[in-house]
Design a protein around this motif. Structure first.
Motif, PDB file in Angstrom:
ATOM      1  N   LEU A 612       0.829  -1.205   0.000  1.00 41.69           N
ATOM      2  CA  LEU A 612       0.000   0.000   0.000  1.00 41.69           C
ATOM      3  C   LEU A 612       0.861   1.250   0.000  1.00 41.69           C
ATOM      4  CD1 LEU A 612      -2.780  -0.839   2.656  1.00 41.69           C
ATOM      5  CD2 LEU A 612      -3.060  -0.732   0.172  1.00 41.69           C
ATOM      6  N   VAL A 613       1.860   1.258   0.841  1.00 37.27           N
ATOM      7  CA  VAL A 613       2.708   2.445   0.987  1.00 37.27           C
ATOM      8  C   VAL A 613       3.447   2.743  -0.311  1.00 37.27           C
ATOM      9  CG1 VAL A 613       4.729   3.385   2.167  1.00 37.27           C
ATOM     10  CG2 VAL A 613       2.981   2.150   3.477  1.00 37.27           C
ATOM     11  N   ASN A 614       4.038   1.727  -0.911  1.00 40.47           N
ATOM     12  CA  ASN A 614       4.820   1.935  -2.125  1.00 40.47           C
ATOM     13  C   ASN A 614       3.944   2.441  -3.265  1.00 40.47           C
ATOM     14  OD1 ASN A 614       7.480   1.760  -3.297  1.00 40.47           O
ATOM     15  ND2 ASN A 614       6.763   0.018  -4.500  1.00 40.47           N
ATOM     16  N   GLU A 615       2.742   1.856  -3.388  1.00 39.21           N
ATOM     17  CA  GLU A 615       1.823   2.312  -4.436  1.00 39.21           C
ATOM     18  C   GLU A 615       1.319   3.721  -4.129  1.00 39.21           C
ATOM     19  OE1 GLU A 615       0.117   1.773  -8.164  1.00 39.21           O
ATOM     20  OE2 GLU A 615       1.513   0.482  -7.066  1.00 39.21           O
ATOM     21  N   GLY A 616       1.090   3.998  -2.842  1.00 39.28           N
ATOM     22  CA  GLY A 616       0.665   5.337  -2.458  1.00 39.28           C
ATOM     23  C   GLY A 616       1.692   6.381  -2.833  1.00 39.28           C
ATOM     24  N   ALA A 617       2.970   6.069  -2.631  1.00 34.09           N
ATOM     25  CA  ALA A 617       4.035   6.999  -3.003  1.00 34.09           C
ATOM     26  C   ALA A 617       4.057   7.221  -4.509  1.00 34.09           C
ATOM     27  CB  ALA A 617       5.387   6.471  -2.518  1.00 34.09           C
ATOM     28  N   GLN A 626      -3.406  14.732  -4.313  1.00 33.33           N
ATOM     29  CA  GLN A 626      -2.762  16.020  -4.089  1.00 33.33           C
ATOM     30  C   GLN A 626      -1.716  15.955  -2.988  1.00 33.33           C
ATOM     31  OE1 GLN A 626      -5.492  19.672  -4.437  1.00 33.33           O
ATOM     32  NE2 GLN A 626      -6.828  18.110  -3.568  1.00 33.33           N
ATOM     33  N   ARG A 627      -1.972  15.155  -1.987  1.00 32.81           N
ATOM     34  CA  ARG A 627      -1.099  15.116  -0.806  1.00 32.81           C
ATOM     35  C   ARG A 627      -1.186  13.734  -0.160  1.00 32.81           C
ATOM     36  NH1 ARG A 627      -5.727  18.236  -0.030  1.00 32.81           N
ATOM     37  NH2 ARG A 627      -4.791  20.183  -0.738  1.00 32.81           N
ATOM     38  N   ALA A 628      -0.144  13.376   0.568  1.00 29.55           N
ATOM     39  CA  ALA A 628      -0.103  12.060   1.213  1.00 29.55           C
ATOM     40  C   ALA A 628      -1.241  11.895   2.203  1.00 29.55           C
ATOM     41  CB  ALA A 628       1.244  11.862   1.906  1.00 29.55           C
ATOM     42  N   SER A 629      -1.594  12.968   2.889  1.00 33.90           N
ATOM     43  CA  SER A 629      -2.668  12.873   3.874  1.00 33.90           C
ATOM     44  C   SER A 629      -4.003  12.551   3.213  1.00 33.90           C
ATOM     45  CB  SER A 629      -2.767  14.163   4.687  1.00 33.90           C
ATOM     46  OG  SER A 629      -3.043  15.275   3.851  1.00 33.90           O
ATOM     47  N   TYR A 651       1.543   5.982   8.710  1.00 30.57           N
ATOM     48  CA  TYR A 651       2.157   4.817   9.349  1.00 30.57           C
ATOM     49  C   TYR A 651       3.590   4.624   8.851  1.00 30.57           C
ATOM     50  CZ  TYR A 651       2.969  -0.078  10.612  1.00 30.57           C
ATOM     51  OH  TYR A 651       3.501  -1.246  11.120  1.00 30.57           O
ATOM     52  N   ALA A 652       3.795   4.816   7.553  1.00 25.89           N
ATOM     53  CA  ALA A 652       5.147   4.695   7.001  1.00 25.89           C
ATOM     54  C   ALA A 652       6.080   5.730   7.622  1.00 25.89           C
ATOM     55  CB  ALA A 652       5.111   4.856   5.481  1.00 25.89           C
ATOM     56  N   GLU A 653       5.563   6.925   7.839  1.00 22.39           N
ATOM     57  CA  GLU A 653       6.384   7.971   8.462  1.00 22.39           C
ATOM     58  C   GLU A 653       6.744   7.612   9.897  1.00 22.39           C
ATOM     59  OE1 GLU A 653       4.555  11.700   5.833  1.00 22.39           O
ATOM     60  OE2 GLU A 653       3.971  11.427   7.934  1.00 22.39           O
ATOM     61  N   THR A 654       5.822   6.952  10.610  1.00 23.91           N
ATOM     62  CA  THR A 654       6.146   6.556  11.985  1.00 23.91           C
ATOM     63  C   THR A 654       7.191   5.450  12.003  1.00 23.91           C
ATOM     64  OG1 THR A 654       4.380   4.872  12.147  1.00 23.91           O
ATOM     65  CG2 THR A 654       3.802   7.149  12.728  1.00 23.91           C
ATOM     66  N   LEU A 655       7.206   4.602  10.981  1.00 27.54           N
ATOM     67  CA  LEU A 655       8.243   3.572  10.879  1.00 27.54           C
ATOM     68  C   LEU A 655       9.594   4.172  10.505  1.00 27.54           C
ATOM     69  CD1 LEU A 655       6.373   0.734   8.920  1.00 27.54           C
ATOM     70  CD2 LEU A 655       6.798   0.843  11.382  1.00 27.54           C
ATOM     71  N   GLY A 656       9.540   5.299   9.778  1.00 27.72           N
ATOM     72  CA  GLY A 656      10.744   5.921   9.236  1.00 27.72           C
ATOM     73  C   GLY A 656      10.840   5.619   7.756  1.00 27.72           C
ATOM     74  N   ALA A 686      16.821   9.935   0.016  1.00 28.50           N
ATOM     75  CA  ALA A 686      18.130  10.464  -0.388  1.00 28.50           C
ATOM     76  C   ALA A 686      18.323  11.897   0.089  1.00 28.50           C
ATOM     77  CB  ALA A 686      18.274  10.388  -1.907  1.00 28.50           C
ATOM     78  N   ALA A 687      17.232  12.644   0.170  1.00 27.92           N
ATOM     79  CA  ALA A 687      17.303  14.048   0.610  1.00 27.92           C
ATOM     80  C   ALA A 687      17.230  14.186   2.122  1.00 27.92           C
ATOM     81  CB  ALA A 687      16.185  14.849  -0.043  1.00 27.92           C
ATOM     82  N   GLY A 688      17.102  13.059   2.821  1.00 29.25           N
ATOM     83  CA  GLY A 688      17.029  13.113   4.272  1.00 29.25           C
ATOM     84  C   GLY A 688      15.667  13.498   4.808  1.00 29.25           C
ATOM     85  N   GLU A 689      14.633  13.450   3.947  1.00 23.26           N
ATOM     86  CA  GLU A 689      13.291  13.809   4.394  1.00 23.26           C
ATOM     87  C   GLU A 689      12.701  12.689   5.251  1.00 23.26           C
ATOM     88  OE1 GLU A 689      11.876  16.656   3.920  1.00 23.26           O
ATOM     89  OE2 GLU A 689      13.277  17.515   2.488  1.00 23.26           O
ATOM     90  N   THR A 690      11.853  13.059   6.179  1.00 21.44           N
ATOM     91  CA  THR A 690      11.226  12.086   7.067  1.00 21.44           C
ATOM     92  C   THR A 690       9.717  11.998   6.875  1.00 21.44           C
ATOM     93  OG1 THR A 690      11.021  13.749   8.809  1.00 21.44           O
ATOM     94  CG2 THR A 690      13.010  12.371   8.824  1.00 21.44           C
ATOM     95  N   THR A 691       9.161  12.844   6.010  1.00 26.07           N
ATOM     96  CA  THR A 691       7.720  12.814   5.735  1.00 26.07           C
ATOM     97  C   THR A 691       7.492  12.909   4.231  1.00 26.07           C
ATOM     98  OG1 THR A 691       7.242  15.197   5.709  1.00 26.07           O
ATOM     99  CG2 THR A 691       7.403  14.125   7.873  1.00 26.07           C
ATOM    100  N   PHE A 692       6.244  12.663   3.831  1.00 22.86           N
ATOM    101  CA  PHE A 692       5.867  12.769   2.424  1.00 22.86           C
ATOM    102  C   PHE A 692       5.505  14.192   2.031  1.00 22.86           C
ATOM    103  CE2 PHE A 692       5.199   8.179   3.020  1.00 22.86           C
ATOM    104  CZ  PHE A 692       5.848   7.701   1.893  1.00 22.86           C
ATOM    105  N   LEU A 693       5.668  15.130   2.951  1.00 27.42           N
ATOM    106  CA  LEU A 693       5.458  16.540   2.610  1.00 27.42           C
ATOM    107  C   LEU A 693       6.685  17.014   1.845  1.00 27.42           C
ATOM    108  CD1 LEU A 693       3.981  17.849   5.973  1.00 27.42           C
ATOM    109  CD2 LEU A 693       2.756  17.481   3.844  1.00 27.42           C
TER     110      LEU A 693
END
Length: 695
Positions: A612-617, A626-629, A651-656, A686-693
């Motif tokens: 789910l997460v990979n397809e969502g991305a 429009q946005r991950a949320s 949930y993916a963001e909470t896992l890292g 790669a950019a060190g981001e921790t969220t989908f924002l």
């Protein structure tokens, strides 16, 4: 008359005839931000020290008293900066001058706790009062669980707090939560109330016993706020055995524990996500809205009937069209039965059953749809059928009418192309049962006008839906993500799991139902038709599981045929393991050259959820969402993803995200191309981001 006035940033202070008027002024709902709390404390001190003031009144600027704490400040320094709400309430309670809360609009959460600290409360009849913190995975943190039971009694207080219920002003007076209803000048009403009450503060003397153990046992473990409900029960129980100050400390400790936990963080994420989802960045602010005074639904099946019920519940007349009398009668009978069941359960009254049925006009004449402002097609999921329907609607419907398809997967652009008004064509993907499910995917075609889009968003909100705006693409957001989810669920069968193990593992994770239970409920023939439609475009070198196809080839379409992944005996909806399916699974594994092995529940959850997460991305990268949320709202509101986990992307963001990418890369190495990591996920990590924002 003595009048003084000073304007402050988050509150206003006036005096009138010896009454200090402190206006909470923090739009849109006068949330108790740190700045407002500071202003209130200053104003209370000022009023207390003014010898000309004999009564202090708290009231809201605008249309509301106070919507509660500023949720955005939770887990920040502002949330715990002095003065906190508890200190404000203590200041009010210590006042030698009566402090009265004048409640119009809403008094929710911390707003009601502020009012509970006042000596008196007067309300408008239509005001809405409640301690709604459990909806955010919290308990009241400003004394609500301690003061409300002492005011109205333990049992009624627990009913309100545990379930986050709201009551009207009239109901609040009956409960003893408010002192009186007013409908004229609030200052006059305040003075009358203070004079009538004198120095005596009404307090409840209810000695009824609540079975707190039974209350704990009654909590549904599948609720989005299970932990908060249990904490609320504990806090109210504390009010029956601890002095007030000790009870306040106990409550605050539970609040602090919950606000720092992942469940509340997830629910707060969804709180804001649902409010953000209807917003579309590129729509002009002054886009006109077409009113929907009359609706029409084409197709009286389960979905069409549910859609008609949703409009009728909002008081909107709706024409329900079918081609054949038998199908129309069956649809109306189903609607009537649903209403009668709701009435038996006390959800609506017998009078409301009649009112709603009267708003649904059955019709066998297509031209009866001509006067509708919004027409929703809910026929069989076949492109040729839908195109023919829209050609007919294009000829019949009035200029400016919005033509919507309830398609769950098909291209709105292709449907719109057969009409002379593609700007008026849109997708409105309801979820079954449409009269119950809150999610509505609003599919914006390439030609859909801003006016059509914003009009449908407003109409969705009017009928009580959570609208999420998406773009055209196979399966849009929700059903597109189901494809890899079900893919992994079936691959896991080939590799050694059973349908019941897969389903049980995902239900334990928090899903409302397992994937094979869902497939049987929805009908396996629906996705079988989709797979056959898409078969020519499926890369031949990719692994493909034949299990669901072979099940369908045997006429097993789920609950409606008594057999699917499970068997259903004598009309029962209880799924039972079926050796026939076990044989199909083993046969498919043998043909695919797969050696079956023990599968752990952890592997089941990891593969299905990360799919789910990979397809969502990828959906996010493709611009479909429009946005991950928005994706989180879709999956929680429409697909049973546990709200207390916040949706797949949260949930993916909470896992890292780095951890998630590492897992997906490992699955790619083991299982091949299906697990190619979404480029967006790789770029973010790669950019060190921790969220989908994304930046």
């Amino acid at each position: 008359m003595n009048t003084a006035s000073t304007t402050e940033k988050a509150s206003h202070y006036d005096t009138r005839a010896g009454v200090a008027l402190i206006h909470l002024d923090n739009p849109p709902v006068n949330a108790l931000s740190h700045h407002l709390r500071v202003n209130l404390a200053e104003s209370l001190t000022r009023a207390g020290q003014d010898p000309d003031v004999h009564t202090i009144v708290l009231l809201g600027a605008g249309t509301s008293f106070c919507g509660g704490a500023d949720v955005r400040q939770f887990n920040t320094e502002a949330a715990t900066a002095d003065p906190m709400l508890a200190a404000l309430i203590a200041q009010i309670e210590a006042s030698t001058k009566p402090v009265v809360a004048v409640i119009e609009g809403v008094a929710l959460g911390g707003g009601l706790e502020l009012a509970l600290g006042c000596h008196h409360r007067i309300v408008t009849a239509t005001a809405s009062l409640g301690l709604t913190e459990v909806s955010l995975g919290l308990v009241p943190g400003g004394g609500g669980t301690q003061r409300l039971p002492r005011l109205i009694g333990t049992a009624p207080a627990l009913d309100l707090i545990q379930h986050g219920k709201r009551v009207s002003g009239v109901e609040a007076v009956k409960l003893g939560l408010a002192d009186a209803v007013f409908d004229a000048d609030p200052v006059t009403a305040v003075l009358e109330q203070v004079a009538a009450a004198g120095d005596t503060l009404p307090r409840n003397t209810d000695e009824s016993v609540v079975d707190f153990a039974a209350r704990h046992a009654s909590v549904n473990n599948k609720s989005r706020n299970t932990i908060a409900q249990h904490a609320a029960i504990d806090c109210v129980e504390a009010s029956t055995r601890l002095p007030l100050q000790e009870g306040l400390r106990y409550e605050r400790a539970r609040f602090d524990e919950l606000v720092a936990g992942p469940e509340s963080a997830a629910l707060r994420h969804l709180f804001f996500a649902e409010r953000q989802a209807p917003k579309v960045a590129d729509l002009p602010a002054d886009t006109p809205i077409r009113p929907v005074a009359e609706a029409a639904v084409l197709g009286a099946g389960t979905m069409g009937g549910g859609i008609a019920m949703a409009f009728a519940a909002a008081g909107i007349p709706v024409t329900l069209y079918e081609r054949e009398q038998t199908a129309l009668d069956r649809g109306i009978d189903r609607i009537r039965a649903n209403y009668e069941i709701s009435a038996e359960r006390g959800k609506i009254t017998a009078a409301e059953v009649g009112e709603r049925l009267s708003l649904i006009r059955p019709s066998l004449t297509l031209s009866d749809l001509a006067s509708a402002d919004l027409v929703i097609e809910a026929v069989f999921e076949d492109m040729d059928v839908k195109k023919e329907v829209f050609r007919s609607l294009d000829n019949i419907c009035k200029p400016g009418a919005i033509l919507a398809s309830n398609t769950s997967r098909l291209s709105i652009d292709d449907i719109a192309a057969v009409t002379s008004r593609p700007q008026d064509v849109i997708g409105l993907h309801f979820f079954s049962p449409a009269n119950v499910m809150r999610l509505l995917e609003i599919v914006r075609g390439d030609a859909t006008s801003p006016e059509t889009l914003v009009s449908c968003v407003k109409a969705a909100q009017r009928i009580g839906k959570v609208p999420v705006v998406v773009k055209v693409g196979e399966g849009f957001v929700g059903n597109r993500m189901l494809t890899p989810y079900w893919r992994e669920a079936n691959f896991l069968l080939e590799e050694g799991a059973t349908p019941q193990q897969v389903d049980h593992a995902l239900v334990r994770f928090g899903m409302a139902m397992g994937p094979h239970n869902v497939a049987d409920l929805a009908g396996l023939d629906i996705n079988w038709a989709t797979r056959k439609r898409l078969a020519p475009t499926r890369p031949s070198h990719l692994r493909y599981c034949k299990i669901p196809d072979l099940i369908c080839e045997r006429g097993r379409f789920g609950q409606k045929t008594g057999a699917g992944y499970y068997r259903y005996e004598d009309g029962s909806r209880i799924p039972r393991p079926d050796p026939v399916v076990d044989e199909i699974v083993v046969e498919c594994a043998r043909e695919a050259g797969i050696e079956r092995r023990p599968i752990s529940d952890d592997e089941i959850v990891e593969r299905c959820v990360l799919a789910l997460v990979n397809e969502g991305a990828q959906i996010l990268d493709d611009g479909i969402a429009q946005r991950a949320s928005d994706i989180d709202v879709v999956y929680v509101s429409g697909y049973g993803f546990p709200a207390w986990r916040g949706g797949p992307m949260h949930y993916a963001e909470t896992l890292g995200l780095d951890h998630v990418l590492a897992k997906i890369r490992a699955l790619h190495a083991e299982h091949g191309e299906h697990w190619t990591p979404a480029p967006l996920l790789e770029r973010l990590v790669a950019a060190g981001e921790t969220t989908f924002l994304t930046p």
